[in-house]
Design a protein around this motif. Structure first.
Motif, PDB file in Angstrom:
ATOM      1  N   UNK A 279       0.827  -1.204   0.000  1.00 27.94           N
ATOM      2  CA  UNK A 279       0.000   0.000   0.000  1.00 27.94           C
ATOM      3  C   UNK A 279       0.858   1.249   0.000  1.00 27.94           C
ATOM      4  N   UNK A 280       1.960   1.228   0.751  1.00 32.65           N
ATOM      5  CA  UNK A 280       2.865   2.368   0.763  1.00 32.65           C
ATOM      6  C   UNK A 280       3.415   2.661  -0.623  1.00 32.65           C
ATOM      7  N   UNK A 281       3.669   1.601  -1.394  1.00 30.89           N
ATOM      8  CA  UNK A 281       4.251   1.754  -2.730  1.00 30.89           C
ATOM      9  C   UNK A 281       3.196   1.837  -3.826  1.00 30.89           C
ATOM     10  N   UNK A 282       1.930   1.848  -3.411  1.00 24.53           N
ATOM     11  CA  UNK A 282       0.815   1.912  -4.364  1.00 24.53           C
ATOM     12  C   UNK A 282       0.858   0.760  -5.362  1.00 24.53           C
ATOM     13  N   UNK A 283       1.157  -0.429  -4.863  1.00 28.65           N
ATOM     14  CA  UNK A 283       1.195  -1.638  -5.688  1.00 28.65           C
ATOM     15  C   UNK A 283       0.282  -2.683  -5.083  1.00 28.65           C
ATOM     16  N   UNK A 284      -0.257  -3.550  -5.934  1.00 26.88           N
ATOM     17  CA  UNK A 284      -1.001  -4.702  -5.426  1.00 26.88           C
ATOM     18  C   UNK A 284       0.018  -5.676  -4.834  1.00 26.88           C
ATOM     19  N   UNK A 285      -0.295  -6.338  -3.717  1.00 28.77           N
ATOM     20  CA  UNK A 285       0.667  -7.275  -3.119  1.00 28.77           C
ATOM     21  C   UNK A 285       1.227  -8.296  -4.096  1.00 28.77           C
ATOM     22  N   UNK A 286       0.388  -8.818  -4.973  1.00 27.81           N
ATOM     23  CA  UNK A 286       0.893  -9.808  -5.934  1.00 27.81           C
ATOM     24  C   UNK A 286       1.853  -9.172  -6.929  1.00 27.81           C
ATOM     25  N   UNK A 287       1.567  -7.905  -7.304  1.00 30.79           N
ATOM     26  CA  UNK A 287       2.483  -7.196  -8.195  1.00 30.79           C
ATOM     27  C   UNK A 287       3.831  -6.995  -7.527  1.00 30.79           C
ATOM     28  N   UNK A 288       3.815  -6.591  -6.257  1.00 31.93           N
ATOM     29  CA  UNK A 288       5.067  -6.402  -5.537  1.00 31.93           C
ATOM     30  C   UNK A 288       5.828  -7.717  -5.419  1.00 31.93           C
ATOM     31  N   UNK A 289       5.133  -8.801  -5.157  1.00 29.77           N
ATOM     32  CA  UNK A 289       5.785 -10.107  -5.079  1.00 29.77           C
ATOM     33  C   UNK A 289       6.458 -10.468  -6.393  1.00 29.77           C
ATOM     34  N   UNK A 290       5.785 -10.177  -7.512  1.00 22.98           N
ATOM     35  CA  UNK A 290       6.359 -10.501  -8.830  1.00 22.98           C
ATOM     36  C   UNK A 290       7.603  -9.651  -9.090  1.00 22.98           C
ATOM     37  N   UNK A 291       7.548  -8.362  -8.726  1.00 21.35           N
ATOM     38  CA  UNK A 291       8.714  -7.489  -8.934  1.00 21.35           C
ATOM     39  C   UNK A 291       9.896  -7.987  -8.122  1.00 21.35           C
ATOM     40  N   UNK A 292       9.645  -8.329  -6.859  1.00 19.80           N
ATOM     41  CA  UNK A 292      10.732  -8.805  -5.998  1.00 19.80           C
ATOM     42  C   UNK A 292      11.291 -10.121  -6.516  1.00 19.80           C
ATOM     43  N   UNK A 293      10.429 -10.976  -7.010  1.00 22.37           N
ATOM     44  CA  UNK A 293      10.884 -12.246  -7.565  1.00 22.37           C
ATOM     45  C   UNK A 293      11.777 -12.015  -8.776  1.00 22.37           C
ATOM     46  N   UNK A 294      11.398 -11.045  -9.619  1.00 23.81           N
ATOM     47  CA  UNK A 294      12.213 -10.735 -10.795  1.00 23.81           C
ATOM     48  C   UNK A 294      13.571 -10.174 -10.397  1.00 23.81           C
ATOM     49  N   UNK A 295      13.652  -9.559  -9.213  1.00 23.61           N
ATOM     50  CA  UNK A 295      14.920  -9.038  -8.718  1.00 23.61           C
ATOM     51  C   UNK A 295      15.685 -10.082  -7.912  1.00 23.61           C
ATOM     52  N   UNK A 296      15.166 -11.318  -7.880  1.00 21.67           N
ATOM     53  CA  UNK A 296      15.880 -12.409  -7.235  1.00 21.67           C
ATOM     54  C   UNK A 296      15.711 -12.486  -5.739  1.00 21.67           C
ATOM     55  N   UNK A 297      14.607 -11.953  -5.224  1.00 23.30           N
ATOM     56  CA  UNK A 297      14.404 -11.994  -3.784  1.00 23.30           C
ATOM     57  C   UNK A 297      12.916 -12.150  -3.496  1.00 23.30           C
ATOM     58  N   UNK A 298      12.540 -12.038  -2.232  1.00 25.07           N
ATOM     59  CA  UNK A 298      11.141 -12.110  -1.828  1.00 25.07           C
ATOM     60  C   UNK A 298      10.946 -11.237  -0.604  1.00 25.07           C
ATOM     61  N   UNK A 299       9.708 -10.943  -0.300  1.00 26.63           N
ATOM     62  CA  UNK A 299       9.421 -10.102   0.857  1.00 26.63           C
ATOM     63  C   UNK A 299       9.927 -10.769   2.136  1.00 26.63           C
ATOM     64  N   UNK A 300       9.658 -12.055   2.303  1.00 28.80           N
ATOM     65  CA  UNK A 300      10.092 -12.749   3.516  1.00 28.80           C
ATOM     66  C   UNK A 300      11.613 -12.770   3.635  1.00 28.80           C
ATOM     67  N   UNK A 301      12.296 -12.920   2.506  1.00 29.27           N
ATOM     68  CA  UNK A 301      13.761 -12.937   2.534  1.00 29.27           C
ATOM     69  C   UNK A 301      14.297 -11.571   2.955  1.00 29.27           C
ATOM     70  N   UNK A 302      13.686 -10.489   2.446  1.00 30.12           N
ATOM     71  CA  UNK A 302      14.120  -9.141   2.822  1.00 30.12           C
ATOM     72  C   UNK A 302      13.921  -8.924   4.316  1.00 30.12           C
ATOM     73  N   UNK A 303      12.757  -9.311   4.836  1.00 28.45           N
ATOM     74  CA  UNK A 303      12.484  -9.163   6.268  1.00 28.45           C
ATOM     75  C   UNK A 303      13.518  -9.931   7.082  1.00 28.45           C
ATOM     76  N   UNK A 304      13.824 -11.151   6.657  1.00 28.64           N
ATOM     77  CA  UNK A 304      14.777 -11.975   7.386  1.00 28.64           C
ATOM     78  C   UNK A 304      16.169 -11.336   7.393  1.00 28.64           C
ATOM     79  N   UNK A 305      16.589 -10.794   6.250  1.00 30.66           N
ATOM     80  CA  UNK A 305      17.905 -10.154   6.174  1.00 30.66           C
ATOM     81  C   UNK A 305      17.979  -8.898   7.055  1.00 30.66           C
ATOM     82  N   UNK A 306      16.929  -8.104   7.051  1.00 24.93           N
ATOM     83  CA  UNK A 306      16.908  -6.895   7.869  1.00 24.93           C
ATOM     84  C   UNK A 306      16.964  -7.274   9.346  1.00 24.93           C
ATOM     85  N   UNK A 307      16.199  -8.272   9.724  1.00 21.02           N
ATOM     86  CA  UNK A 307      16.220  -8.724  11.122  1.00 21.02           C
ATOM     87  C   UNK A 307      17.605  -9.239  11.512  1.00 21.02           C
TER      88      UNK A 307
END
Length: 359
Positions: A279-307
């Motif tokens: 919502x912050x990025x004005x994207x549908x969650x599935x769209x954001x997931x696809x973009x992150x996948x194309x960049x070789x990562x995922x939302x859960x992976x980003x959260x895990x790395x930040x933690x």
């Protein structure tokens, strides 16, 4: 003044929907550099700038960082709250008057070194999203239907002080690239009632200002677009454009980096949530997931790395208890935190603290 009283005071500027959300995720992101000079100005006007920043979870070091994001909502809350607390109704204009335009980083370099003012406007239209996905400046047909005029419409946020601040920054940029002399501004249109005496607006813009319009617009002569930029440097412009295209061009927009910044900002205040970040990025969650996948990562992976990164820093550089650290990285169960530390570092939290060099 306590943090709770300041937040309660500025809460009147939020919609009911926003009041139901965390302070840190109620709006789209913007680089924290938009608040450079805020604390100094508040101090000069008799308040405590660091205290107001702290009430929204910020400090001057955070504001100084080019790669730190906050929500547009926080910027709005701070501007409105400072104006109210200090009884300075033209606070947004004053903030713009003392702002260092370098706060926009390479976008400012590209704009200031364009060949013509029209080219500078195109740079702003194309690259202002680097500063915030919600920010835009675009040429439109003259709102008063004068064929010799055009409008420069500015958009970011909805609070009156933030609108004054933003459109005043745009005005300063055009003065700068026109050699610090008037650039032909005919009138200014603002969507809210006057916050200060109208003379304060006329003095700042050196042009008539009308209120209650549909959007924030600077009306300028159409011929201004062909005017050369004063002091522009082709080499600096090309370097800035190359950097922006390389890092933020449509083929390589680092959405994962922006997601990481947002997640890091939310940890400890809210559980990282895909739908909120989308919502912050004005994207549908599935769209954001696809973009992150194309960049070789995922939302859960980003959260895990930040933690993981924040956990290592907090364990090895602070004396916070492990339960406090767990809370700060958004893991509210001690057992889950301990298991995560063992997975990341192949050791326990206590052993990691005793042997930081091996972490």
């Amino acid at each position: 003044m306590s943090s709770s009283s300041f937040l309660a005071e500025i809460g009147v500027y939020l919609s009911q929907d926003d009041k139901d959300l965390s302070v840190r995720d109620s709006e789209v992101p913007i680089r924290a550099t938009a608040l450079r000079g805020f604390a100094t100005l508040v101090d000069e006007l008799g308040g405590s700038g660091p205290e107001l920043l702290s009430a929204c979870g910020l400090d001057e070091r955070t504001v100084a960082g080019q790669d730190t994001f906050v929500s547009v909502g926080i910027v709005e809350r701070l501007l409105e709250g400072a104006a109210s607390r200090l009884a300075v109704p033209d606070f947004g204009l004053r903030m713009a008057a003392q702002q260092d335009l370098d706060f926009m980083g390479p976008v400012a370099v590209a704009i200031e070194n364009s060949r013509t003012i029209g080219e500078a406007l195109e740079c702003a239209r194309r690259y202002l999203f680097v500063h915030s996905p919600a920010l835009s400046l675009e040429p439109i047909a003259d709102p008063l239907d004068n064929p010799e005029m055009i409008g420069l419409r500015y958009r970011l946020g909805s609070s009156p002080q933030s609108i004054d601040y933003g459109i005043a920054i745009v005005h300063r940029i055009f003065l700068l690239i026109n050699g610090a002399v008037p650039y032909g501004l005919r009138t200014v249109q603002l969507p809210h009632p006057p916050l200060a005496p109208e003379a304060a607006y006329r003095d700042f813009f050196a042009a008539p200002v009308t209120f209650g319009s549909t959007s924030a617009v600077l009306r300028v002569p159409r011929q201004l677009l062909a005017a050369p930029v004063s002091g522009g440097n082709d080499l600096l412009r090309d370097m800035a454009i190359d950097y922006l295209e390389t890092h933020f061009g449509h083929k390589g927009l680092p959405v994962s980096d922006l997601v990481a910044e947002i997640v890091a900002d939310q940890l400890g205040f809210a559980t990282p949530d895909l739908s909120k970040v989308s919502r912050l990025l004005k994207l549908h969650p599935r769209t954001l997931q696809r973009i992150l996948s194309a960049e070789g990562t995922s939302f859960n992976h980003i959260v895990d790395e930040i933690r993981q990164d924040q956990t290592l820093k907090l364990i090895t550089t602070t004396q916070l208890s492990f339960s406090q650290i767990a809370t700060r990285v958004g893991m509210h169960e001690q057992s889950s935190f301990t298991r995560a530390v063992r997975r990341w570092f192949k050791t326990s939290p206590s052993q990691l603290r005793r042997r930081p060099d091996e972490g």
